[in-house]
Design a protein around this motif. Structure first.
Motif, PDB file in Angstrom:
ATOM      1  N   SER A  45       0.819  -1.215   0.000  1.00 20.85           N
ATOM      2  CA  SER A  45       0.000   0.000   0.000  1.00 20.85           C
ATOM      3  C   SER A  45       0.854   1.266   0.000  1.00 20.85           C
ATOM      4  N   LYS A  47       2.195   4.726  -1.255  1.00 22.20           N
ATOM      5  CA  LYS A  47       1.703   5.882  -1.999  1.00 22.20           C
ATOM      6  C   LYS A  47       2.908   6.566  -2.630  1.00 22.20           C
ATOM      7  N   GLN A  53       6.199  17.062  -5.605  1.00 20.59           N
ATOM      8  CA  GLN A  53       5.500  17.054  -4.317  1.00 20.59           C
ATOM      9  C   GLN A  53       6.480  16.861  -3.171  1.00 20.59           C
ATOM     10  N   GLN A  57       7.153  19.486  -0.058  1.00 18.37           N
ATOM     11  CA  GLN A  57       6.978  19.069   1.339  1.00 18.37           C
ATOM     12  C   GLN A  57       8.278  19.194   2.125  1.00 18.37           C
ATOM     13  N   THR A  61       8.898  12.681   3.295  1.00 13.45           N
ATOM     14  CA  THR A  61       7.830  11.753   2.936  1.00 13.45           C
ATOM     15  C   THR A  61       6.993  11.511   4.186  1.00 13.45           C
ATOM     16  N   ASP A  62       5.683  11.539   4.029  1.00 10.01           N
ATOM     17  CA  ASP A  62       4.776  11.349   5.164  1.00 10.01           C
ATOM     18  C   ASP A  62       4.671   9.854   5.453  1.00 10.01           C
ATOM     19  N   SER A  64       3.173   8.344   7.855  1.00 11.99           N
ATOM     20  CA  SER A  64       1.827   7.933   8.269  1.00 11.99           C
ATOM     21  C   SER A  64       0.955   7.570   7.067  1.00 11.99           C
ATOM     22  N   LYS A  65       1.299   8.135   5.897  1.00 16.20           N
ATOM     23  CA  LYS A  65       0.583   7.816   4.654  1.00 16.20           C
ATOM     24  C   LYS A  65       1.359   6.824   3.795  1.00 16.20           C
ATOM     25  N   ASN A  66       2.476   6.336   4.328  1.00 13.84           N
ATOM     26  CA  ASN A  66       3.363   5.405   3.610  1.00 13.84           C
ATOM     27  C   ASN A  66       3.811   5.981   2.266  1.00 13.84           C
ATOM     28  N   GLU A  67       4.201   7.253   2.301  1.00 20.72           N
ATOM     29  CA  GLU A  67       4.666   7.917   1.083  1.00 20.72           C
ATOM     30  C   GLU A  67       6.103   7.532   0.740  1.00 20.72           C
ATOM     31  N   GLN A  79      11.864   6.352   0.929  1.00 20.57           N
ATOM     32  CA  GLN A  79      11.029   6.819   2.034  1.00 20.57           C
ATOM     33  C   GLN A  79      11.958   7.276   3.150  1.00 20.57           C
TER      34      GLN A  79
END
Length: 212
Positions: A45, A47, A53, A57, A61-62, A64-67, A79
């Motif tokens: 999952s 992202k 982007q 930022q 990499t966020d 919590s959103k698994n970016e 990441q």
């Protein structure tokens, strides 16, 4: 008798043709690599965000959103879990970096190498990283590297050098200080020697700490 000879020749040729026909090409291997990376991204999952982007930022990499950010020029996915303490390796500087890592083969979904365990825990890989006008290069210190011993080369995989433009490499001083930690998906052409020879993508968990 002649018919038998002709039949044997025909069968031999057919078998040889069939073997050549099933030989895996470089294009086939590249296709498998792309499929393995895509499978990991889907199954985990992930992202994927663009470089635009990522920079918007503040080069983060966020988690919590698994970016993960994809760097199109290299094909490396990254990441950043922790940006680290201390300071970045700056232009004109050569720094000793202590690395703890776990390497996972994405084709077989198996851990192939690690120094992040009880046996090697006190002996991180040591490498020297140089920044020249924003470009990073590195080599493992001979005799102080699981990677160099395993793959017979002191060259640091190109993919491992990507994070140094974004993370700090320091030594914890206070209780709140944390060393840099990243995750990378490294395609074969940016990986270690065996990866490039077998067209194998690898997933890495890495921490970076400044050595003395």
């Amino acid at each position: 008798m002649k018919k038998l000879v002709y039949l044997l020749l025909f069968l031999t040729g057919a078998i040889a043709f069939q073997a050549c026909n099933h030989e895996e090409t470089y294009a086939d291997k590249k296709k498998k690599q792309r499929a393995a990376i895509s499978s990991y991204i889907a199954d985990s999952s992930v992202k994927v965000i663009s470089e635009e982007q990522f920079y918007a930022q503040d080069s983060t990499t966020d988690v919590s959103k698994n970016e993960w950010v994809l760097f199109n020029s290299s094909g490396v996915y990254m990441q950043i879990i922790r940006k680290g303490c201390g300071k970045k390796i700056t232009s004109g500087e050569t720094a000793t970096v202590l690395v703890r890592f776990t390497e996972r083969n994405l084709l077989t979904d198996t851990i192939t190498l690690s120094n992040n365990n009880m046996y090697y825990g006190l002996f991180p890989d040591k490498m020297r990283v140089t920044c020249t006008s924003g470009t990073y290069s590195g080599s493992f210190v001979s005799g102080s590297s699981v990677m160099a011993t395993a793959y017979g080369s002191t060259a640091v995989p190109t993919g491992w050098l990507v994070p140094f433009a974004f993370v700090k490499v320091g030594r914890p001083i206070t209780e709140s200080d944390e060393i840099a930690k990243v995750r990378l998906i490294v395609p074969a052409e940016k990986g270690q020697q065996s990866a490039s020879q077998t067209t194998t993508p690898y997933l890495y968990d890495l921490t970076f700490e400044r050595g003395r």
